[in-house]
Scaffold this motif. Structure first.
Motif, mmCIF file in Angstrom:
data_model
loop_
_atom_site.group_PDB
_atom_site.id
_atom_site.type_symbol
_atom_site.label_atom_id
_atom_site.label_comp_id
_atom_site.label_asym_id
_atom_site.label_seq_id
_atom_site.Cartn_x
_atom_site.Cartn_y
_atom_site.Cartn_z
ATOM 1 N N GLY A 373 0.773 -1.232 0.000
ATOM 2 C CA GLY A 373 0.000 0.000 0.000
ATOM 3 C C GLY A 373 0.805 1.282 0.000
ATOM 4 O O GLY A 373 0.291 2.334 0.383
ATOM 5 N N PHE A 374 2.036 1.240 -0.478
ATOM 6 C CA PHE A 374 2.843 2.448 -0.563
ATOM 7 C C PHE A 374 2.673 3.117 -1.921
ATOM 8 O O PHE A 374 2.821 2.465 -2.965
ATOM 9 C CB PHE A 374 4.327 2.137 -0.376
ATOM 10 N N MET A 375 2.394 4.410 -1.929
ATOM 11 C CA MET A 375 2.506 5.201 -3.140
ATOM 12 C C MET A 375 3.992 5.439 -3.396
ATOM 13 O O MET A 375 4.784 5.546 -2.451
ATOM 14 C CB MET A 375 1.762 6.528 -2.980
ATOM 15 N N ILE A 376 4.374 5.543 -4.680
ATOM 16 C CA ILE A 376 5.804 5.540 -5.020
ATOM 17 C C ILE A 376 6.162 6.722 -5.914
ATOM 18 O O ILE A 376 5.461 7.033 -6.872
ATOM 19 C CB ILE A 376 6.184 4.219 -5.725
ATOM 20 N N TRP A 377 7.284 7.334 -5.599
ATOM 21 C CA TRP A 377 8.011 8.286 -6.459
ATOM 22 C C TRP A 377 9.181 7.496 -7.021
ATOM 23 O O TRP A 377 10.013 6.993 -6.270
ATOM 24 C CB TRP A 377 8.460 9.461 -5.608
ATOM 25 N N SER A 378 9.270 7.353 -8.334
ATOM 26 C CA SER A 378 10.347 6.598 -8.982
ATOM 27 C C SER A 378 11.128 7.528 -9.888
ATOM 28 O O SER A 378 10.534 8.325 -10.624
ATOM 29 C CB SER A 378 9.767 5.437 -9.797
ATOM 30 N N GLU A 379 12.461 7.439 -9.856
ATOM 31 C CA GLU A 379 13.250 8.423 -10.595
ATOM 32 C C GLU A 379 14.462 7.809 -11.286
ATOM 33 O O GLU A 379 14.877 6.683 -10.990
ATOM 34 C CB GLU A 379 13.688 9.554 -9.674
ATOM 35 N N ILE A 380 15.008 8.587 -12.216
ATOM 36 C CA ILE A 380 16.235 8.225 -12.896
ATOM 37 C C ILE A 380 17.378 9.058 -12.316
ATOM 38 O O ILE A 380 17.150 10.135 -11.758
ATOM 39 C CB ILE A 380 16.126 8.425 -14.425
ATOM 40 N N PRO A 381 18.637 8.590 -12.436
ATOM 41 C CA PRO A 381 19.758 9.269 -11.776
ATOM 42 C C PRO A 381 20.315 10.477 -12.523
ATOM 43 O O PRO A 381 21.531 10.625 -12.697
ATOM 44 C CB PRO A 381 20.799 8.158 -11.644
ATOM 45 N N VAL A 382 19.418 11.355 -12.989
ATOM 46 C CA VAL A 382 19.858 12.653 -13.501
ATOM 47 C C VAL A 382 20.109 13.503 -12.263
ATOM 48 O O VAL A 382 19.187 14.074 -11.685
ATOM 49 C CB VAL A 382 18.798 13.279 -14.425
ATOM 50 N N TYR A 383 21.355 13.579 -11.863
ATOM 51 C CA TYR A 383 21.723 13.972 -10.504
ATOM 52 C C TYR A 383 22.835 15.000 -10.543
ATOM 53 O O TYR A 383 23.850 14.818 -11.224
ATOM 54 C CB TYR A 383 22.170 12.698 -9.772
ATOM 55 N N TRP A 384 22.604 16.105 -9.824
ATOM 56 C CA TRP A 384 23.590 17.166 -9.707
ATOM 57 C C TRP A 384 24.026 17.700 -11.080
ATOM 58 O O TRP A 384 23.195 18.098 -11.873
ATOM 59 C CB TRP A 384 24.782 16.711 -8.858
ATOM 60 N N THR A 385 25.310 17.675 -11.387
ATOM 61 C CA THR A 385 25.817 18.417 -12.551
ATOM 62 C C THR A 385 26.184 17.505 -13.714
ATOM 63 O O THR A 385 27.341 17.422 -14.119
ATOM 64 C CB THR A 385 27.037 19.258 -12.144
ATOM 65 N N ILE A 386 25.212 16.788 -14.247
ATOM 66 C CA ILE A 386 25.487 16.015 -15.457
ATOM 67 C C ILE A 386 25.649 16.977 -16.642
ATOM 68 O O ILE A 386 25.342 18.165 -16.535
ATOM 69 C CB ILE A 386 24.377 14.969 -15.736
ATOM 70 N N LEU A 387 26.111 16.467 -17.755
ATOM 71 C CA LEU A 387 26.388 17.318 -18.920
ATOM 72 C C LEU A 387 25.096 17.581 -19.693
ATOM 73 O O LEU A 387 24.729 16.837 -20.593
ATOM 74 C CB LEU A 387 27.433 16.663 -19.819
ATOM 75 N N PHE A 388 24.449 18.665 -19.356
ATOM 76 C CA PHE A 388 23.148 18.960 -19.954
ATOM 77 C C PHE A 388 23.243 19.389 -21.411
ATOM 78 O O PHE A 388 22.234 19.407 -22.113
ATOM 79 C CB PHE A 388 22.431 20.037 -19.137
ATOM 80 N N ASP A 389 24.425 19.732 -21.892
ATOM 81 C CA ASP A 389 24.562 20.127 -23.296
ATOM 82 C C ASP A 389 25.214 19.030 -24.133
ATOM 83 O O ASP A 389 25.693 19.282 -25.231
ATOM 84 C CB ASP A 389 25.360 21.434 -23.416
ATOM 85 N N ASN A 390 25.197 17.789 -23.615
ATOM 86 C CA ASN A 390 25.821 16.671 -24.314
ATOM 87 C C ASN A 390 24.739 15.744 -24.875
ATOM 88 O O ASN A 390 23.889 15.241 -24.127
ATOM 89 C CB ASN A 390 26.738 15.912 -23.355
ATOM 90 N N MET A 391 24.760 15.493 -26.178
ATOM 91 C CA MET A 391 23.727 14.673 -26.826
ATOM 92 C C MET A 391 23.727 13.242 -26.312
ATOM 93 O O MET A 391 22.670 12.643 -26.101
ATOM 94 C CB MET A 391 23.923 14.689 -28.345
ATOM 95 N N ASP A 392 24.916 12.669 -26.097
ATOM 96 C CA ASP A 392 24.993 11.296 -25.610
ATOM 97 C C ASP A 392 24.444 11.181 -24.188
ATOM 98 O O ASP A 392 23.826 10.170 -23.830
ATOM 99 C CB ASP A 392 26.438 10.795 -25.651
ATOM 100 N N THR A 393 24.675 12.191 -23.387
ATOM 101 C CA THR A 393 24.138 12.186 -22.025
ATOM 102 C C THR A 393 22.619 12.222 -22.051
ATOM 103 O O THR A 393 21.948 11.500 -21.304
ATOM 104 C CB THR A 393 24.697 13.378 -21.230
ATOM 105 N N TYR A 394 22.072 13.056 -22.937
ATOM 106 C CA TYR A 394 20.610 13.101 -23.066
ATOM 107 C C TYR A 394 20.071 11.742 -23.534
ATOM 108 O O TYR A 394 19.059 11.251 -23.020
ATOM 109 C CB TYR A 394 20.179 14.199 -24.032
ATOM 110 N N ALA A 395 20.731 11.138 -24.502
ATOM 111 C CA ALA A 395 20.279 9.835 -25.011
ATOM 112 C C ALA A 395 20.293 8.790 -23.895
ATOM 113 O O ALA A 395 19.377 7.963 -23.780
ATOM 114 C CB ALA A 395 21.178 9.392 -26.162
ATOM 115 N N ASN A 396 21.330 8.821 -23.072
ATOM 116 C CA ASN A 396 21.449 7.896 -21.949
ATOM 117 C C ASN A 396 20.306 8.113 -20.961
ATOM 118 O O ASN A 396 19.632 7.160 -20.539
ATOM 119 C CB ASN A 396 22.809 8.114 -21.272
ATOM 120 N N ALA A 397 20.065 9.368 -20.599
ATOM 121 C CA ALA A 397 18.994 9.675 -19.648
ATOM 122 C C ALA A 397 17.633 9.266 -20.198
ATOM 123 O O ALA A 397 16.804 8.690 -19.479
ATOM 124 C CB ALA A 397 19.008 11.164 -19.313
ATOM 125 N N LYS A 398 17.404 9.563 -21.456
ATOM 126 C CA LYS A 398 16.121 9.209 -22.069
ATOM 127 C C LYS A 398 15.930 7.694 -22.107
ATOM 128 O O LYS A 398 14.831 7.190 -21.877
ATOM 129 C CB LYS A 398 16.030 9.790 -23.481
#
Length: 601
Positions: A373-398
């Motif tokens: 009976g637990f409601m859940i928040w589930s997340e991916i490890p887009v954490y702190w200062t990842i490379l937000f202007d890097n295409m490969d990083t975005y592909a990995n996160a997606k």
């Protein structure tokens, strides 16, 4: 940021999102593996520690075609083979290497895994080699032949290996590399242990050649009497039927397959899943050759101004954050029993909600939480200062987002998908995370999107939530450590909050550290009394936040972190847990429990 640079970032992420939208809706992954015929490959695996990657590269740093993955054996006394899995170390799978071998406690690099197994072929079947998780990069070989690779440490992946298996003895070799890299998700800097290895179970899964590969079954958005969804069938023929049955609701419908997919809609009035009554229905999906059974709950979740509505009624989320750290033995959680211990502690605390941080936890954890009976928040490890202007990083996160939603989309307990934690404001970050939020909605429009923010402006009136990412999410998470990283505990109760958004806010992290058994005055840091005072004053602060819809303090249990070296106190543990790694409850546990007991829903 200059306007032209901002425009370039927006354009590249937009074009990248368009490119990915042409792919399959979900990752190619079998759904509900516990309903499948499977053979476990868990147990002792042979390993070779390879910090220089000699088993993969030659002396010119070029990949070899006769590396360790060949599992070569001497054929004559003059043969030169400088490795031997059969005389090497052994460790358990699932598990991390850090806590199984002292010499690997801080190790980051390559370890080769090898497992022998027997296989007997059956007619008209397909066989998949399925990994529940490997941290972080995995290259997989079967009988010396490379069959594929996967990046990301917390989501499952599979390879169809029917034609690569041999009758009788086979062997699988996995090159596992947990080196942190700047372009990875997460990046090089993280506040949890970088456990390396095959950290979750490995299976050989058998299916009919024509089989159910994936499905989505849930209430239509905004409806409580229309169950809708789809089923995909591998190697199907158009005009074949898929049958969906919910015996307890006396519902049985058939749908015709077109292009490998059958869509359906069922009129029904199920008892809705909620924390006090986590109702699950047995659902059966059948084709001519295949059959799966799942336990599925039905509920709605939405927002109304600053309120979160579950099944149309306001609910306050009384939560706690949890890392996938095993109680008592520490290291990665590897069993259902360990999941249940953590969840039972959360239940004793009075929680109806858990934040599974900072990455997708095991499917076992999600399913057990749903049953309890637990409601859940589930997340991916887009954490702190990842490379937000890097295409490969975005592909990995997606990809990690897609794999998380793909695996758990049928779990009613999950109310929120989180796309990030504590990321710094900026144009590139806003574009990156807004696109991830949009992707999550495309994959699943029935849940809420959130992110944990730690940027608030200061003013005479107190704290103002105005991070522009608040526009992209449905629920705003706020991480705020008053009394620990900012201010003194006695100042926390008078802190005032305001928001630029008429949206629900969850205090996704709050708290402070204490070493279990260390006592003193409430102004002495690291004592249980100090931590308890932090909780008392922060609870007073939160009582005065009119738009607060829940909280998930940091954290249920102390967990390992290489950022925490303070001897005699931390000893490589983040001490913000309400419970020690040995299961001992600190004073703050009871402070939070008493607060939750006074909340009615």
């Amino acid at each position: 940021m200059k306007p032209i640079k901002s425009l370039i970032i927006l354009l590249f992420i937009s074009s990248f999102t368009t490119l990915f939208s042409q792919e399959k809706e979900f990752a190619d992954l079998l759904q509900n593996i516990d309903s499948r015929e499977k053979v476990s490959l868990n147990g002792l695996w042979d390993i070779i520690i390879d910090p220089l990657e000699n088993g993969y590269y030659n002396h010119r740093l070029q990949p070899m075609d006769n590396g360790y993955f060949k599992n070569a054996k001497m054929q004559s006394p003059s043969d030169l083979i400088e490795y031997d899995f059969d005389t090497s170390y052994q460790i358990m799978v699932p598990g991390d290497w850090n806590t199984q071998m002292e010499k690997l406690y801080y190790y980051e690099g390559t370890v080769w895994y090898k497992k022998d197994f027997d296989y007997t072929a059956k007619t008209n079947e397909l066989v998949y080699l399925y990994f529940e998780a490997v941290n972080y990069e995995a290259i997989v070989y079967l009988n010396g032949e490379r069959i594929g690779a996967h990046t990301g440490g917390y989501t499952p992946f599979q390879f169809e290996v029917t034609d690569k298996l041999k009758e009788g003895n086979n062997f699988v070799v996995v090159k596992v590399d947990n080196k942190r890299k700047r372009e990875n998700v997460p990046t090089v800097n993280q506040d949890w242990w970088n456990y390396g290895g095959i950290t979750r179970s490995v299976h050989l899964i058998s299916t009919p050649k024509t089989h159910i590969s994936d499905y989505s079954i849930q209430l239509a958005k905004g409806s409580t009497n229309n169950i809708e969804g789809w089923v995909t069938v591998e190697n199907s023929t158009d005009d074949d039927n898929v049958e969906i049955s919910i015996p307890e609701l006396r519902k049985n419908v058939k749908s015709v397959i077109k292009n490998g997919r059958a869509n359906f809609s069922i009129k029904a009035k199920p008892t809705l899943w909620e924390p006090k009554n986590p109702k699950l229905y047995e659902v059966t999906i059948k084709t001519g050759a295949d059959k799966l059974t799942d336990a599925i709950g039905f509920r709605t979740v939405s927002t109304q101004g600053s309120k979160i509505l579950l099944n149309g009624k306001e609910i306050f989320l009384k939560g706690i954050s949890i890392h996938e750290e095993a109680p008592f033995k520490t290291g990665r959680v590897t069993s259902k029993e360990e999941c249940r211990i953590l969840l039972q502690w959360a239940k004793e605390l009075g929680c109806n909600y858990i934040r599974l941080a900072h990455y997708p936890h095991s499917e076992t954890m999600v399913r057990e939480a749903e049953k309890m009976g637990f409601m859940i928040w589930s997340e991916i490890p887009v954490y702190w200062t990842i490379l937000f202007d890097n295409m490969d990083t975005y592909a990995n996160a997606k990809n990690q987002l897609t794999e998380m939603i793909s695996r758990d989309k049928n779990r009613a307990a999950i109310l929120m998908w989180s796309v990030a934690n504590e990321t710094p404001e900026g144009e590139a970050r806003l574009s990156f995370l807004s696109n991830l939020a949009n992707e999550a909605r495309k994959l699943d429009n029935t849940r809420l999107i959130t992110a944990a923010l730690d940027t608030q402006s200061e003013g005479e009136g107190g704290k103002m939530i105005e991070d522009p990412l608040g526009e992209a999410v449905d629920v705003i998470g706020i991480n705020h450590y008053c009394g620990w990283y900012v201010d003194e505990p006695q100042k926390c109760s008078s802190v005032k909050w305001a928001s630029a958004y008429d949206k629900p806010m969850i205090m996704s992290e709050v708290g402070g550290g204490a070493l279990y058994g260390l006592h003193g005055n409430k102004n002495e840091r690291w004592t249980e009394e100090y931590q308890a005072d932090v909780y008392k004053t922060n609870i007073e602060m939160m009582r005065n936040i009119k738009f607060l819809s829940g909280l998930s303090p940091w954290i249920l249990m102390d967990f390992r972190s290489s950022r925490r070296p303070l001897k005699r106190i931390q000893e490589d543990f983040n001490r913000k847990g309400l419970i020690s790694e040995q299961g001992m409850k600190k004073q703050a546990f009871y402070i939070l429990r008493d607060y939750y007991l006074k909340e009615n829903n």
